[in-house]
Structure formats: C-alpha cells, structure tokens
Design an enzyme around this catalytic site. Structure first.
Site, PDB file in Angstrom:
ATOM      1  N   ASN A   1      -4.728   0.178  -1.463  1.00  0.00           N
ATOM      2  CA  ASN A   1      -3.572   0.489  -0.615  1.00  0.00           C
ATOM      3  C   ASN A   1      -3.355  -0.518   0.506  1.00  0.00           C
ATOM      4  OD1 ASN A   1      -2.555   3.105  -1.631  1.00  0.00           O
ATOM      5  ND2 ASN A   1      -4.701   3.643  -1.332  1.00  0.00           N
TER       6      ASN A   1
ATOM      7  N   THR B   1      -4.270  -3.612   0.666  1.00  0.00           N
ATOM      8  CA  THR B   1      -3.834  -4.900   0.119  1.00  0.00           C
ATOM      9  C   THR B   1      -2.355  -4.859  -0.260  1.00  0.00           C
ATOM     10  OG1 THR B   1      -6.058  -5.209  -0.739  1.00  0.00           O
ATOM     11  CG2 THR B   1      -4.337  -6.601  -1.694  1.00  0.00           C
TER      12      THR B   1
ATOM     13  N   THR C   1      -8.882   0.006  -7.529  1.00  0.00           N
ATOM     14  CA  THR C   1      -9.820   0.748  -6.694  1.00  0.00           C
ATOM     15  C   THR C   1     -10.493   1.813  -7.536  1.00  0.00           C
ATOM     16  OG1 THR C   1     -10.124   2.354  -4.900  1.00  0.00           O
ATOM     17  CG2 THR C   1      -7.931   2.246  -5.840  1.00  0.00           C
ATOM     18  N   ILE C   2     -11.772   2.017  -7.298  1.00  0.00           N
ATOM     19  CA  ILE C   2     -12.438   3.115  -8.002  1.00  0.00           C
ATOM     20  C   ILE C   2     -11.891   4.447  -7.508  1.00  0.00           C
ATOM     21  CG2 ILE C   2     -14.564   1.817  -8.440  1.00  0.00           C
ATOM     22  CD1 ILE C   2     -15.862   3.604  -6.190  1.00  0.00           C
ATOM     23  N   ASP C   3     -11.332   4.466  -6.282  1.00  0.00           N
ATOM     24  CA  ASP C   3     -10.901   5.736  -5.688  1.00  0.00           C
ATOM     25  C   ASP C   3      -9.653   6.323  -6.346  1.00  0.00           C
ATOM     26  OD1 ASP C   3     -12.982   5.399  -3.967  1.00  0.00           O
ATOM     27  OD2 ASP C   3     -11.773   4.836  -2.232  1.00  0.00           O
TER      28      ASP C   3
ATOM     29  N   GLU D   1     -16.745  12.148  -0.521  1.00  0.00           N
ATOM     30  CA  GLU D   1     -17.334  11.400   0.599  1.00  0.00           C
ATOM     31  C   GLU D   1     -16.871  11.892   1.978  1.00  0.00           C
ATOM     32  OE1 GLU D   1     -16.005   7.426   0.133  1.00  0.00           O
ATOM     33  OE2 GLU D   1     -17.497   6.582   1.454  1.00  0.00           O
TER      34      GLU D   1
HETATM   35  O1  F6P Z   1     -13.800   1.036  -2.996  1.00  0.00           O
HETATM   36  C1  F6P Z   1     -13.383   2.140  -2.251  1.00  0.00           C
HETATM   37  C2  F6P Z   1     -14.512   2.647  -1.465  1.00  0.00           C
HETATM   38  O2  F6P Z   1     -15.519   2.760  -2.395  1.00  0.00           O
HETATM   39  C3  F6P Z   1     -14.389   3.953  -0.717  1.00  0.00           C
HETATM   40  O3  F6P Z   1     -14.570   5.108  -1.466  1.00  0.00           O
HETATM   41  C4  F6P Z   1     -15.428   3.810   0.337  1.00  0.00           C
HETATM   42  O4  F6P Z   1     -15.210   4.639   1.402  1.00  0.00           O
HETATM   43  C5  F6P Z   1     -15.309   2.383   0.699  1.00  0.00           C
HETATM   44  O5  F6P Z   1     -14.865   1.714  -0.464  1.00  0.00           O
HETATM   45  C6  F6P Z   1     -16.535   1.788   1.264  1.00  0.00           C
HETATM   46  O6  F6P Z   1     -16.608   0.407   1.046  1.00  0.00           O
HETATM   47  P1  F6P Z   1     -17.107  -0.707   2.094  1.00  0.00           P
HETATM   48  O7  F6P Z   1     -18.386  -0.221   2.660  1.00  0.00           O
HETATM   49  O8  F6P Z   1     -17.246  -1.902   1.234  1.00  0.00           O
HETATM   50  O9  F6P Z   1     -16.042  -0.832   3.123  1.00  0.00           O
END
Ligand code: F6P
Length: 330
Positions: free
Chosen positions: A109, A111, A131-133, A228
C-alpha cells in the site's frame, strides 16, 4: 523505451518472479532497455542501479526475497518523521537523468501511494501489488499471500500434536497488523478452534467460553490463531487466567515472508509482471496491475492510493467457520 524496476517495503516471495516477468517481457517482446533500482526509493535517491539483461533475469522464478533489495524509504514522508522537502525533487531529477520512460514500483500500500504521488509530479509509473498481508486495495490477491498461508497452515498443523499431548491452549500469532487475511486463511485451513482478526476485535469472555466448551466436549486443548495487531502474548495471559488452562504462544514472524514462492504466486507474479510491461508499451501509465475475478487487469493508482483492503465481516470463510463451530471471539 527504458524502464526502471524497484521493490519497496517488506519483501515477500514472488518479487523476483515479478522482476523476471517484467524484464523478460520488456526485453523479448518490446525491445525495451531495463534497469533495476536497488533498495526501493532509496536507490533512486542515490541513483543506485544495475542493468537487467537476459542473464541477470535468469534463475529468478523460484528465488525468495528480492535481488534488487528493498527499503522502507518513503520520499514523501512528513518532515516531522525525518523526511526532507528535497527528496521528491531528487527522485524526479534521477528519473530524468537515468533517461527512464517509466518506473515499475513493486510494493504494498505504501509503495502504491508513493507511486501515485510520483505520477502527480509527472513521472510515469506502473504499480505491481505485493505483500504477504494481502491488504492491497484493488486486487483480489497479491503474490506472497499464498506462500505465507501455506507456511502458516503448516505451523498450525504442527501445533495440534503438541497442544493435544500437553492439554494446552496454543496461541499462534500470524502477520498482518491491520488486516487478518493470513490469520483467517491459515486458521481455517489449519483447523484452528478460535480465529481472532484485527478487523473484528474480540471479547475475551467469548474466547474463553469457546475454549471451555471444547473441554466439556472432551477436547482439553485448543488452537487460537490471532492476527499480529492483537498481541498474542497478552492474549495468552488472558486465556490462562480466564480458563485455568496452561497456555503458550508462538509468534511465527518473518518465516512467513521467507523462502521460495508457491506455484500460484510464481504464476501470479509472472502474469502481473507481463501485464505491467504491456501497459507501459501501450503508454498506459499511472495504473496498478491487479487480479480481479480471476483475470489480470489494471486500475488507476489514484483509486488505490491511501486505501487498505480489510477482511469483510461477512467473508465466506467467516460465515462457514461459524457454521462449523469455530469461534471468532464475538
Ligand atoms: O510484509 C508485511 C509485514 O509482514 C507485516 O505483516 C508486518 O507487520 C511487517 O511487514 C513487518 O515488517 P518489517 O519489520 O520488515 O517492517
């Protein structure tokens, strides 16, 4: 034409397959020149790039991470947050000095928002959602998600035997601060007993009731999948206090983001990359490619920018999960 490709934000499986998809289509079909920009927008600020040719684009399909590197550099970040007024101008100048006709921005998002802002400065951009999210608005699915769900599902599968042996509650925290897509999909696929999504919130009394109800039915253990954003550690304490059952938490973390992409993600990445290049060849800029109703298409970045795709409360998996007795904590 000359195009630049960058990956920005958290990495995910499938970025390299996308770089390959864009690059090979550009070189082979449209005779374009292709360069990679290192470490996201940071690389544009430093004009840190490398040429991408047939050889460097080879062997990427199954490779995790991103060969270009990534960063969380946000050139439009407010001055208060450490941004500088010059950054957008530096990027504008770099884009022209590098002789680019389009910037391909692979990212989530944040980006896509940056790509949109750059497009308003007059830079031609095409966004590719990753994104995996799975929370990029405007696409049914982003690559990386399928791989992450498979990893998370396997982890939940593995928790079952240790949970049942010790008669414990096992709380597993999955990635996704605001969006619980991984939690929902892996929780359902892994047979979690309680699934808690950041979008829905939860009532701890309902969670504990669901766990104690299972005990009454002769199932003295439970698996709780939690997004999370809801803090597994704190939740574990509340469950242990409220049920009297020994409770442990597992925070799956970055393992969800690592390694080789699934077959689905490789193909999605390849299709999105190819479509992005086709848009560029047609001069259709400032759009994000997407998967919509099983078809690859695109939409204006102006529509995507600043939005987040959350799990709707009436998602089919939630409705069906409730029907088969899974608690969503409310
Ligand atoms: O890629 C998305 C994500 O995995 C989120 O779920 C997570 O909160 C975040 O990235 C954490 O990534 P970084 O520690 O690299 O900022």
């Amino acid at each position: 034409m000359k195009i630049g490709i960058l990956s920005s934000g958290g990495d995910c499986p499938g970025i390299n397959a996308t770089i390959r998809g864009v690059g090979k289509t550009a070189l082979t079909n449209f005779g374009m020149e292709v360069i990679g920009i290192r470490d996201g927008f940071q690389g544009l600020l430093n004009k840190d790039c490398l040429p991408l040719d047939e050889e460097s684009l080879s062997g990427l399909l199954s490779l995790g991470g991103t060969i270009l590197g990534t960063s969380r550099e946000k050139p439009f970040k407010k001055l208060l947050d450490g941004g500088t007024e010059e950054k957008p101008q530096i990027i504008f100048d770099a884009y022209h000095e590098l002789g680019l006709d389009c910037l391909v921005c692979i990212g989530g998002n944040g980006t896509q928002k940056t790509a949109y802002k750059l497009s308003k400065l007059g830079i031609n951009t095409v966004g590719i959602p990753k994104t995996i999210d799975n929370d990029v608005w405007g696409t049914d699915c982003s690559f990386g998600f399928d791989t992450a769900v498979a990893i998370a599902t396997e982890a939940i599968d593995r928790l079952h035997s240790t949970a049942s042996s010790h008669k414990r509650v096992m709380v597993i925290e999955l990635m996704g601060h605001k969006a619980g897509w991984i939690t929902l999909y892996s929780g359902m696929a892994g047979g979690a007993d309680v699934i808690l999504l950041p979008e829905l919130g939860f009532d701890i009394n309902r969670v504990n009731e669901a766990i104690l109800e299972r005990v009454k039915k002769g199932k003295p253990y439970s698996i709780v999948a939690v997004g999370e954003g809801l803090n597994a550690k704190h939740l574990s304490q509340l469950i242990e206090e409220g049920t009297g059952i020994e409770t442990r938490e597992t925070i799956l973390g970055y393992v969800q983001r690592g390694g080789s992409p699934s077959a689905f993600d490789r193909n999605l990445a390849t299709l999105l990359g190819g479509h992005a290049t086709e848009l560029i060849a047609k001069g259709k800029f400032n759009r994000m490619v997407c998967l919509k109703d099983n078809k690859i298409s695109s939409l204006p970045l102006s529509e995507v920018s600043g939005k987040l795709k959350l799990v709707p409360p009436d998602h089919d998996l939630i409705i069906q999960g409730k029907r088969i007795g899974i608690s969503f904590g409310n």
